[in-house]
Structures are given as C-alpha cells and as structure tokens.
Scaffold this motif. Structure first.
Motif, PDB file in Angstrom:
ATOM      1  N   VAL A  64       0.864  -1.179   0.000  1.00 37.37           N
ATOM      2  CA  VAL A  64       0.000   0.000   0.000  1.00 37.37           C
ATOM      3  C   VAL A  64       0.897   1.224   0.000  1.00 37.37           C
ATOM      4  O   VAL A  64       1.927   1.247   0.665  1.00 37.37           O
ATOM      5  N   ASP A  65       0.500   2.237  -0.733  1.00 32.92           N
ATOM      6  CA  ASP A  65       1.245   3.496  -0.756  1.00 32.92           C
ATOM      7  C   ASP A  65       1.239   4.100   0.651  1.00 32.92           C
ATOM      8  O   ASP A  65       0.174   4.381   1.212  1.00 32.92           O
ATOM      9  N   ALA A  66       2.414   4.306   1.229  1.00 30.40           N
ATOM     10  CA  ALA A  66       2.536   4.793   2.608  1.00 30.40           C
ATOM     11  C   ALA A  66       1.899   6.169   2.789  1.00 30.40           C
ATOM     12  O   ALA A  66       1.279   6.440   3.816  1.00 30.40           O
ATOM     13  N   ASP A  67       2.036   7.052   1.791  1.00 34.37           N
ATOM     14  CA  ASP A  67       1.434   8.383   1.894  1.00 34.37           C
ATOM     15  C   ASP A  67      -0.089   8.312   1.950  1.00 34.37           C
ATOM     16  O   ASP A  67      -0.727   9.029   2.717  1.00 34.37           O
ATOM     17  N   LEU A  68      -0.669   7.422   1.142  1.00 31.09           N
ATOM     18  CA  LEU A  68      -2.124   7.266   1.164  1.00 31.09           C
ATOM     19  C   LEU A  68      -2.594   6.685   2.494  1.00 31.09           C
ATOM     20  O   LEU A  68      -3.623   7.082   3.030  1.00 31.09           O
ATOM     21  N   LEU A  69      -1.833   5.762   3.032  1.00 27.22           N
ATOM     22  CA  LEU A  69      -2.179   5.162   4.319  1.00 27.22           C
ATOM     23  C   LEU A  69      -2.107   6.215   5.429  1.00 27.22           C
ATOM     24  O   LEU A  69      -2.976   6.271   6.302  1.00 27.22           O
ATOM     25  N   GLU A  70      -1.101   7.066   5.387  1.00 35.75           N
ATOM     26  CA  GLU A  70      -0.963   8.144   6.374  1.00 35.75           C
ATOM     27  C   GLU A  70      -2.140   9.122   6.270  1.00 35.75           C
ATOM     28  O   GLU A  70      -2.705   9.537   7.278  1.00 35.75           O
ATOM     29  N   LYS A  71      -2.546   9.457   5.042  1.00 39.57           N
ATOM     30  CA  LYS A  71      -3.697  10.345   4.846  1.00 39.57           C
ATOM     31  C   LYS A  71      -4.978   9.698   5.363  1.00 39.57           C
ATOM     32  O   LYS A  71      -5.824  10.371   5.952  1.00 39.57           O
ATOM     33  N   ALA A  72      -5.126   8.401   5.154  1.00 39.52           N
ATOM     34  CA  ALA A  72      -6.303   7.689   5.652  1.00 39.52           C
ATOM     35  C   ALA A  72      -6.338   7.704   7.176  1.00 39.52           C
ATOM     36  O   ALA A  72      -7.406   7.876   7.781  1.00 39.52           O
ATOM     37  N   LEU A  73      -5.179   7.534   7.807  1.00 41.98           N
ATOM     38  CA  LEU A  73      -5.106   7.590   9.273  1.00 41.98           C
ATOM     39  C   LEU A  73      -5.533   8.973   9.768  1.00 41.98           C
ATOM     40  O   LEU A  73      -6.352   9.087  10.682  1.00 41.98           O
ATOM     41  N   LEU A  74      -5.000  10.028   9.165  1.00 44.80           N
ATOM     42  CA  LEU A  74      -5.344  11.377   9.590  1.00 44.80           C
ATOM     43  C   LEU A  74      -6.833  11.658   9.409  1.00 44.80           C
ATOM     44  O   LEU A  74      -7.472  12.279  10.257  1.00 44.80           O
ATOM     45  N   ARG A  75      -7.395  11.182   8.321  1.00 48.91           N
ATOM     46  CA  ARG A  75      -8.830  11.378   8.086  1.00 48.91           C
ATOM     47  C   ARG A  75      -9.650  10.630   9.141  1.00 48.91           C
ATOM     48  O   ARG A  75     -10.637  11.150   9.662  1.00 48.91           O
ATOM     49  N   SER A  76      -9.223   9.404   9.478  1.00 49.73           N
ATOM     50  CA  SER A  76      -9.925   8.632  10.510  1.00 49.73           C
ATOM     51  C   SER A  76      -9.836   9.315  11.870  1.00 49.73           C
ATOM     52  O   SER A  76     -10.818   9.392  12.605  1.00 49.73           O
TER      53      SER A  76
ATOM     54  N   ASP B 298      -4.876   7.806  40.267  1.00 52.34           N
ATOM     55  CA  ASP B 298      -6.053   7.630  39.423  1.00 52.34           C
ATOM     56  C   ASP B 298      -5.682   7.946  37.983  1.00 52.34           C
ATOM     57  O   ASP B 298      -4.811   8.774  37.718  1.00 52.34           O
ATOM     58  N   PHE B 299      -6.358   7.295  37.047  1.00 51.86           N
ATOM     59  CA  PHE B 299      -6.087   7.506  35.628  1.00 51.86           C
ATOM     60  C   PHE B 299      -7.197   8.340  35.002  1.00 51.86           C
ATOM     61  O   PHE B 299      -8.375   8.147  35.287  1.00 51.86           O
ATOM     62  N   TYR B 300      -6.780   9.250  34.138  1.00 57.51           N
ATOM     63  CA  TYR B 300      -7.693  10.130  33.418  1.00 57.51           C
ATOM     64  C   TYR B 300      -7.304  10.130  31.945  1.00 57.51           C
ATOM     65  O   TYR B 300      -6.142   9.925  31.600  1.00 57.51           O
ATOM     66  N   LEU B 301      -8.302  10.397  31.083  1.00 60.39           N
ATOM     67  CA  LEU B 301      -8.004  10.577  29.667  1.00 60.39           C
ATOM     68  C   LEU B 301      -7.415  11.959  29.462  1.00 60.39           C
ATOM     69  O   LEU B 301      -7.800  12.916  30.126  1.00 60.39           O
ATOM     70  N   SER B 302      -6.506  12.055  28.527  1.00 62.67           N
ATOM     71  CA  SER B 302      -5.865  13.324  28.219  1.00 62.67           C
ATOM     72  C   SER B 302      -5.631  13.401  26.716  1.00 62.67           C
ATOM     73  O   SER B 302      -5.497  12.385  26.046  1.00 62.67           O
ATOM     74  N   ALA B 303      -5.577  14.613  26.208  1.00 57.07           N
ATOM     75  CA  ALA B 303      -5.259  14.812  24.794  1.00 57.07           C
ATOM     76  C   ALA B 303      -3.803  14.425  24.556  1.00 57.07           C
ATOM     77  O   ALA B 303      -2.940  14.668  25.392  1.00 57.07           O
ATOM     78  N   ASN B 304      -3.546  13.794  23.442  1.00 59.41           N
ATOM     79  CA  ASN B 304      -2.196  13.408  23.065  1.00 59.41           C
ATOM     80  C   ASN B 304      -1.832  14.176  21.798  1.00 59.41           C
ATOM     81  O   ASN B 304      -2.305  13.853  20.722  1.00 59.41           O
ATOM     82  N   PHE B 305      -0.993  15.182  21.949  1.00 59.17           N
ATOM     83  CA  PHE B 305      -0.636  16.020  20.812  1.00 59.17           C
ATOM     84  C   PHE B 305       0.580  15.482  20.056  1.00 59.17           C
ATOM     85  O   PHE B 305       1.004  16.071  19.076  1.00 59.17           O
ATOM     86  N   LEU B 306       1.128  14.345  20.516  1.00 59.04           N
ATOM     87  CA  LEU B 306       2.219  13.710  19.774  1.00 59.04           C
ATOM     88  C   LEU B 306       1.611  12.930  18.620  1.00 59.04           C
ATOM     89  O   LEU B 306       0.628  12.206  18.797  1.00 59.04           O
ATOM     90  N   PRO B 307       2.164  13.037  17.438  1.00 55.00           N
ATOM     91  CA  PRO B 307       1.527  12.415  16.268  1.00 55.00           C
ATOM     92  C   PRO B 307       1.541  10.887  16.311  1.00 55.00           C
ATOM     93  O   PRO B 307       2.472  10.275  16.807  1.00 55.00           O
ATOM     94  N   MET B 308       0.462  10.328  15.806  1.00 61.80           N
ATOM     95  CA  MET B 308       0.367   8.890  15.616  1.00 61.80           C
ATOM     96  C   MET B 308       0.892   8.611  14.212  1.00 61.80           C
ATOM     97  O   MET B 308       0.520   9.296  13.264  1.00 61.80           O
ATOM     98  N   LYS B 309       1.758   7.639  14.085  1.00 58.37           N
ATOM     99  CA  LYS B 309       2.370   7.354  12.791  1.00 58.37           C
ATOM    100  C   LYS B 309       2.069   5.918  12.369  1.00 58.37           C
ATOM    101  O   LYS B 309       1.966   5.019  13.193  1.00 58.37           O
ATOM    102  N   VAL B 310       1.960   5.733  11.081  1.00 54.25           N
ATOM    103  CA  VAL B 310       1.809   4.405  10.512  1.00 54.25           C
ATOM    104  C   VAL B 310       3.209   3.844  10.291  1.00 54.25           C
ATOM    105  O   VAL B 310       4.060   4.501   9.690  1.00 54.25           O
ATOM    106  N   VAL B 311       3.462   2.663  10.835  1.00 50.50           N
ATOM    107  CA  VAL B 311       4.771   2.041  10.666  1.00 50.50           C
ATOM    108  C   VAL B 311       4.591   0.593  10.209  1.00 50.50           C
ATOM    109  O   VAL B 311       3.565  -0.031  10.467  1.00 50.50           O
ATOM    110  N   GLU B 312       5.587   0.092   9.548  1.00 49.59           N
ATOM    111  CA  GLU B 312       5.551  -1.299   9.096  1.00 49.59           C
ATOM    112  C   GLU B 312       6.081  -2.198  10.199  1.00 49.59           C
ATOM    113  O   GLU B 312       7.112  -1.932  10.801  1.00 49.59           O
ATOM    114  N   THR B 313       5.342  -3.259  10.497  1.00 52.31           N
ATOM    115  CA  THR B 313       5.775  -4.248  11.475  1.00 52.31           C
ATOM    116  C   THR B 313       5.563  -5.635  10.883  1.00 52.31           C
ATOM    117  O   THR B 313       4.923  -5.790   9.847  1.00 52.31           O
ATOM    118  N   LEU B 314       6.111  -6.613  11.553  1.00 58.18           N
ATOM    119  CA  LEU B 314       5.893  -7.980  11.097  1.00 58.18           C
ATOM    120  C   LEU B 314       4.445  -8.372  11.269  1.00 58.18           C
ATOM    121  O   LEU B 314       3.886  -9.129  10.585  1.00 58.18           O
TER     122      LEU B 314
END
Length: 99
Positions: free
Chosen positions: A54-66, A83-99
């Motif tokens: 799959v084209d990595a750029d297209l996959l990254e765009k699909a992730l951002l759209r989702s 205690d645990f709370y939900l918090s905003a995560n401003f660090l980017p989520m990236k698509v990476v290749e794994t086994l």
C-alpha cells in the motif's frame, strides 16, 4: 477542512468538540472497563492487517482522516494521585511497518 498534519485534527470541528469535552470526563477507575463503562468516553479498538503493498502516503492520509473523524482515538492516559484520566495526546500517531 482538509487535514494535512496530525495537529490539524484538533483544529477540525470534531477535534475542537473533543478538546472541550475532555476535561469533563470522569476518572477511569481500577477494574472498570475503559471501553464499555456506562456513560463513558466513546471508544473503539482498531486492528489492521494488510497483506498487499500500500502506498505509505495514502495510508498516512487515511489515518489522519480517521483520527479527524474520531479524535478520541488520539487519547492517552495520565495518572494523577494514583487515578487515571483521559488526556489529549498532541504527539503524532504514525503508521509504521511491522511484522
């Protein structure tokens, strides 16, 4: 609004609503299911397995759209006084290749 970077997610309508609601969510209690608790944060688990190239750029765009459609998928947990709370995560989520 076109989402071109991870930070653009939080500028979208859904992203702004998510950031406004986030401080009002109750803490996540030990032994209480984060995903299915009554009146809890909307949640889902996504697992993806791909067998074709799959084209990595297209996959990254699909992730951002989702993520712009479901900004709560960007959440992270923070711990405050045990205690645990939900918090905003401003660090980017990236698509990476794994086994």
């Amino acid at each position: 609004m076109e989402i071109e970077t991870y930070k653009d997610i939080f500028k979208s309508k859904n992203g702004r609503i998510y950031l406004e609601q986030l401080p009002h969510l109750e803490k996540i209690r030990s032994g209480q299911s984060f995903l299915y608790r009554k009146n809890g944060n909307e949640s889902m688990i996504m697992e993806l397995s791909m067998h074709d190239l799959v084209d990595a750029d297209l996959l990254e765009k699909a992730l951002l759209r989702s993520l712009s459609r479901y900004p709560y998928l960007t959440s992270k947990f923070i711990q405050v006084d045990g205690d645990f709370y939900l918090s905003a995560n401003f660090l980017p989520m990236k698509v990476v290749e794994t086994l």
